[in-house]
Design a protein around this motif. Structure first.
Motif, mmCIF file in Angstrom:
data_model
loop_
_atom_site.group_PDB
_atom_site.id
_atom_site.type_symbol
_atom_site.label_atom_id
_atom_site.label_comp_id
_atom_site.label_asym_id
_atom_site.label_seq_id
_atom_site.Cartn_x
_atom_site.Cartn_y
_atom_site.Cartn_z
ATOM 1 N N SER A 227 0.832 -1.204 0.000
ATOM 2 C CA SER A 227 0.000 0.000 0.000
ATOM 3 C C SER A 227 0.865 1.252 0.000
ATOM 4 O O SER A 227 0.507 2.263 -0.632
ATOM 5 C CB SER A 227 -0.935 -0.005 1.207
ATOM 6 N N LEU A 228 1.997 1.198 0.689
ATOM 7 C CA LEU A 228 2.907 2.347 0.686
ATOM 8 C C LEU A 228 3.446 2.603 -0.720
ATOM 9 O O LEU A 228 3.492 3.757 -1.186
ATOM 10 C CB LEU A 228 4.053 2.092 1.657
ATOM 11 N N ILE A 229 3.844 1.560 -1.435
ATOM 12 C CA ILE A 229 4.327 1.722 -2.805
ATOM 13 C C ILE A 229 3.229 2.317 -3.682
ATOM 14 O O ILE A 229 3.467 3.230 -4.488
ATOM 15 C CB ILE A 229 4.805 0.371 -3.364
ATOM 16 N N ALA A 230 2.001 1.812 -3.535
ATOM 17 C CA ALA A 230 0.893 2.312 -4.347
ATOM 18 C C ALA A 230 0.572 3.764 -4.020
ATOM 19 O O ALA A 230 0.286 4.570 -4.926
ATOM 20 C CB ALA A 230 -0.346 1.438 -4.127
ATOM 21 N N VAL A 231 0.618 4.122 -2.750
ATOM 22 C CA VAL A 231 0.321 5.493 -2.338
ATOM 23 C C VAL A 231 1.395 6.449 -2.860
ATOM 24 O O VAL A 231 1.089 7.559 -3.336
ATOM 25 C CB VAL A 231 0.203 5.563 -0.805
ATOM 26 N N LEU A 232 2.658 6.038 -2.790
ATOM 27 C CA LEU A 232 3.728 6.893 -3.303
ATOM 28 C C LEU A 232 3.616 7.068 -4.820
ATOM 29 O O LEU A 232 3.823 8.180 -5.342
ATOM 30 C CB LEU A 232 5.085 6.296 -2.944
ATOM 31 N N ALA A 233 3.279 5.993 -5.526
ATOM 32 C CA ALA A 233 3.081 6.114 -6.974
ATOM 33 C C ALA A 233 1.914 7.035 -7.285
ATOM 34 O O ALA A 233 1.968 7.844 -8.233
ATOM 35 C CB ALA A 233 2.832 4.723 -7.571
ATOM 36 N N HIS A 234 0.863 6.960 -6.487
ATOM 37 C CA HIS A 234 -0.303 7.829 -6.659
ATOM 38 C C HIS A 234 0.090 9.296 -6.474
ATOM 39 O O HIS A 234 -0.341 10.173 -7.240
ATOM 40 C CB HIS A 234 -1.370 7.425 -5.638
ATOM 41 N N SER A 235 0.897 9.569 -5.482
ATOM 42 C CA SER A 235 1.304 10.951 -5.229
ATOM 43 C C SER A 235 2.220 11.476 -6.313
ATOM 44 O O SER A 235 2.132 12.640 -6.702
ATOM 45 C CB SER A 235 1.999 11.034 -3.870
ATOM 46 N N ARG A 236 3.091 10.630 -6.826
ATOM 47 C CA ARG A 236 4.008 11.090 -7.873
ATOM 48 C C ARG A 236 3.286 11.423 -9.168
ATOM 49 O O ARG A 236 3.767 12.219 -9.967
ATOM 50 C CB ARG A 236 5.083 10.032 -8.131
#
Length: 668
Positions: A227-236
Motif C-alpha cells: 500500500s505504501l508503494i501504491a500510495v507513493l506512486a499515486h502521489s508522484r
C-alpha cells in the motif's frame, strides 16, 4: 507512472525536489535489502544445513534462492498493495468502472503479478535443489525435478503460488470493474500463504501458534509495503483525493504496524525461547526486526504530526512520510530473508512428542468435563475473529442509539451467543481436544457449522452495519458501507446464497469429508485443519443467511421454498448420523493412532458418540429454523408481529438506499 510531473505552481517556481525522495529512498532500501540478504545468507555458512542433516548446495543456489524470495516478496507487495489501493483508496466511477487512478494501480498490479509468478516458478526449482542439498543445475532435468516435487512440500507450495499469481496477472489485464478488484485483492492475499504455511513455522511444538502468527505477519508486512508503494506512486502522478488517501494510509499503516508487532511477539516466543534471543543468530535477527519496527514508529509518528500541523500539501506529505518508511521496510524484508534461511531454535528441538509434531501441543489428561472447560488454547484466526465481532457489534448499536434509533435486544443477545459459540469451538478445551478424539471433534463441528452460524445470522449484522455506517460523499472513495454492499450484492454472493447451492455446501461438510478419507488427510496438517474450520463456519453462515431471511440478503427466496429446503436438510443430517454409526472401521484411525497419547479412547466408541452428537445436535438448529419460518408465516398471514413488521420496514428503507447513487454496480 514515474515520468516527469506537471507543476501545480502558479508563480513559475519549480516543483519542490521532494518528489524525487521516494525514488532515492526506494533505491537505498532495495540496495540495503539485497546487501542484508546476501550478508546473512553467506555468513550462515554450512551450519544451517548440517543441523538439518543436509549438505550445502553451494553459494549460487542458496543465494539465488533467497534473492528470489526477496523478489517474490517485493513483487507480491507491489501487486497486492496496488489491488488494495484500487479497491479501497480510490473513487469508482458512477457506472462501476474503476477510476483513472484505480486503472493505473491495476496496470501496476498486473505487471507486478507477472514478476511474482515468474519468481514463484524459479523458486520451485531453487527450493527443491536447496532442500535436497544439491546445486540447482542438478535439479533442472524433468525427471530430477519431478522426483523432488513429489518428495518435498515447500516446492509444491511455490508452484501453487505461481499458478494463482499467473492467473491473477492475466485477470488484471481484463478487469475494469471496481467490485472485482476487491476479489482480486483477496486472491492475492491467499496466494501469499502456501509457502508460509509449510515453512519452518509449521514444524515442531507450538506450530499452530507459529503458523498462524506467521501468516498474519507476512500478510500485514506485504499489505503495508504494497500500500505504501501504491500510495507513493499515486502521489508522484498527482492522483486525486490526496487528503483522503493520506488519511486512509495513516490508519491502514497503523493497523498493519499493530498486527506486525503482535504476531511478531507471538511467533518469536514460540520459535525462539527468551533465553536464546541473545545467543543465537535467529534471535539476533528477531531483535533486528523489532528494532526496525520501533524505528518506523519512532520516525513516522512524529513526522505525521509535524506534517499535519505544517499545512504541507497532501501529496508532499505523502511523499515525505513514505520515503523513510519505504527504506526501513525494505531493509526489514532483507532481515526476513536471513530468517527464512536460518532454522529457528524451536525446529532443532529433537524431544518433541508425536502429538506436538501433529497438532502442536501435548494433551496429558483424559478429556473429562473439567478438561474441556479449562484447557483453553486461543485460536489466532477464529478466536480473534470472534472477539473482534463481539466488540464491533455493540459499537454499531451504540451509534444507532446515539441517533435516537432502536435495535432489538434479541438480535444483540443472539449475536453475542453466536460469537461465544465460535470462541468455544475454536479456542476452548473443546477445540484443544477436537484433534484428539472424534466425539469432541463433532462437538466443535456442530458449534462452528450449525449453532454459531444460526445465532450469528439471527443477530442481523449486515442490517445493523448498513444502518450504522455512513455513506461516502459524492465523488469520494467508497467507505466500509459501500464495501459491504459491494460484497453482499455481488454475483458470487447471489450464487452462494441460492438455497440449493448453500445446502450442497453445507452437506459437503459432512458427506464429502468423513466417509471419503479426506478427514484423515486434513487432520495431518494444521493449515488444512484451519481451512476446514473456516469452511464449516462460512458454509453454515451462508445456509442460515439464505434460509432465515432475518437479515439483508443478496436475493429474496420465497418462504415456501425456504421451508422445503429446511425439511429436506433434516433427513440428510439424520442419514449422516446413521451412516457414521454403521461404518465398520473407525474414521481416520491411522491418524488417531499416530498421536500416541498417554490416554486412550476406543475409536469406535468415540465415533459412535460423534455420530450421535452430529445427528441430534444438528437437528436442534433445524428446529430453530422451523420455528422462525413458522413465525414469519404467521406474520405474513395475520400481520401481528410488530417487531418483525418494523424490521421489514427497515429492510425496505435499506433497499431504497441500496438503489441510490452511491451503490456500486456489479463487477465484471
Amino acid at each position: 507512472m514515474s515520468g516527469p510531473l506537471p507543476s501545480n505552481r502558479t508563480d513559475g517556481s519549480p516543483e519542490p525536489r521532494v518528489r524525487r525522495w521516494p525514488v532515492h529512498w526506494a533505491v537505498a532500501g532495495a540496495v540495503l535489502a539485497v546487501a542484508l540478504t546476501t550478508a546473512l545468507v553467506l555468513s550462515a555458512g554450512e551450519s544451517v544445513y548440517l543441523v538439518l542433516g543436509y549438505t550445502d548446495p553451494g553459494a549460487p543456489t542458496k543465494l539465488g534462492l533467497n534473492l528470489l524470495r526477496l523478489v517474490f516478496d517485493l513483487a507480491a507487495a507491489t501487486c497486492v498493495g496496488s489491488l488494495v489501493f484500487c479497491a479501497f483508496f480510490t473513487a469508482p466511477q458512477r457506472d462501476g468502472l474503476v477510476s483513472p487512478d484505480g486503472y493505473a494501480a491495476l496496470r501496476t498490479a498486473g505487471g507486478a503479478a507477472w514478476v511474482w509468478g515468474g519468481a514463484s516458478l524459479l523458486l520451485t526449482v531453487f527450493d527443491a535443489a536447496d532442500s535436497a542439498g544439491q546445486p540447482v543445475s542438478a535439479s533442472l532435468s524433468p525427471t530430477a525435478l519431478a522426483g523432488l516435487l513429489g518428495a518435498l512440500d515447500v516446492p509444491k507450495a511455490w508452484l501453487l503460488s505461481a499458478a494463482v499469481t499467473l492467473a491473477l496477472a492475466l485477470t488484471c489485464h481484463f478487469v475494469l470493474r471496481w467490485r472485482t478488484t476487491m476479489a482480486l485483492a483477496a486472491v492475492g492475499v491467499l496466494a501469499l500463504l502456501p509457502p508460509v504455511l509449510v515453512g519452518h513455522a509449521a514444524s515442531n511444538a507450538g506450530h499452530d501458534f507459529a503458523s498462524d502468527s506467521m501468516a498474519f505477519h507476512v500478510v500485514a508486512a506485504v499489505l503495508w509495503l504494497g500500500s505504501l508503494i501504491a500510495v507513493l506512486a499515486h502521489s508522484r502522478r498527482n492522483g486525486a483525493q490526496a487528503e483522503v488517501v493520506l488519511r486512509r494510509y495513516r490508519r491502514f499503516a497503523a493497523g498493519c504496524w499493530g498486527v506486525l508487532a503482535a504476531s511478531g511477539v507471538i511467533g518469536s516466543l514460540v520459535l525462539v525461547p527468551v533465553d536464546q534471543l541473545f545467543d543465537t543468530s535467529y534471535g539476533a535477527m528477531v531483535l533486528a526486526k523489532v528494532g526496525c519496527l520501533l524505528l518506523i514508529g519512532a520516525v513516522s509518528i512524529p513526522l505525521r504530526r509535524r506534517l499535519a500541523r505544517s499545512g504541507v500539501a497532501p501529496h508532499h506529505a505523502l511523499l515525505r512520510l513514505g520515503g523513510v518508511e519505504l527504506a526501513v521496510l525494505l531493509g526489514t524484508f532483507g532481515v526476513s530473508m536471513g530468517m527464512a534461511h536460518t532454522p529457528p531454535p524451536n525446529l532443532l528441538d529433537r524431544d518433541a512428542t508425536a502429538s506436538e509434531l501433529l497438532i502442536g501441543y501435548n494433551l496429558p489428561e483424559f478429556p473429562g468435563l473439567w478438561e474441556l472447560i479449562t484447557t483453553w488454547r486461543f485460536d489466532l484466526l477464529l478466536g480473534t475473529a470472534a472477539v473482534l465481532l463481539a466488540v464491533l457489534y455493540p459499537l454499531g448499536v451504540r451509534r444507532l442509539r446515539s441517533r435516537g434509533q432502536s435495535w432489538p435486544a434479541l438480535h444483540t443477545a443472539s449475536w453475542f451467543a453466536g460469537c461465544a459459540a465460535v470462541l468455544v469451538a475454536s479456542s476452548s478445551g473443546v477445540a484443544s481436544y477436537a484433534p484428539a478424539t472424534f466425539g469432541v471433534h463433532m462437538s466443535a463441528h456442530l458449534l462452528l457449522n450449525m449453532v454459531g452460524p444460526a445465532l450469528l445470522t439471527l443477530g442481523a449484522p449486515i442490517t445493523l452495519a448498513l444502518r450504522a455506517l455512513p455513506s461516502s460523499g459524492q465523488h469520494q472513495p467508497f467507505g466500509p458501507r459501500e464495501w459491504l454492499l459491494g460484497v453482499v450484492d455481488s454475483p458470487v454472493a447471489r450464487l452462494l446464497t441460492n438455497p440449493v447451492i448453500a445446502s450442497l455446501l453445507l452437506a459437503g461438510s459432512l458427506y464429502g469429508l468423513y466417509p471419503t478419507g479426506l478427514f484423515q488427510l486434513i487432520m495431518q496438517e494444521h493449515w488444512a485443519h484451519t481451512i476446514m474450520n473456516v469452511y464449516f463456519l462460512v458454509t453454515g453462515y451462508l445456509w442460515f443467511w439464505s434460509i432465515l431471511d432475518v437479515d439483508r440478503t443478496p436475493r429474496r427466496v420465497p418462504q415456501l421454498a425456504r421451508l422445503g429446503v429446511t425439511l429436506g436438510m433434516m433427513p440428510l443430517l439424520a442419514f449422516f448420523g446413521v451412516l457414521v454409526l454403521s461404518m465398520p472401521e473407525p474414521i481416520a484411525d491411522n491418524y488417531y493412532r499416530t498421536l500416541d497419547l498417554p490416554w486412550s479412547i476406543d475409536p469406535m466408541a468415540a465415533q459412535q458418540a460423534g455420530a450421535l452428537i452430529g445427528w441430534l445436535g444438528g437437528e436442534l438448529p433445524m428446529l430453530l429454523v422451523l420455528f422462525v419460518l413458522l413465525r414469519q408465516w404467521q406474520r405474513d398471514q395475520h400481520g401481528t408481529d410488530e417487531d418483525t413488521d418494523a424490521h421489514d420496514s427497515m429492510l425496505a428503507r435499506l433497499e431504497a438506499t441500496r438503489r441510490g447513487e452511491h451503490e456500486p454496480d456489479p463487477g465484471r
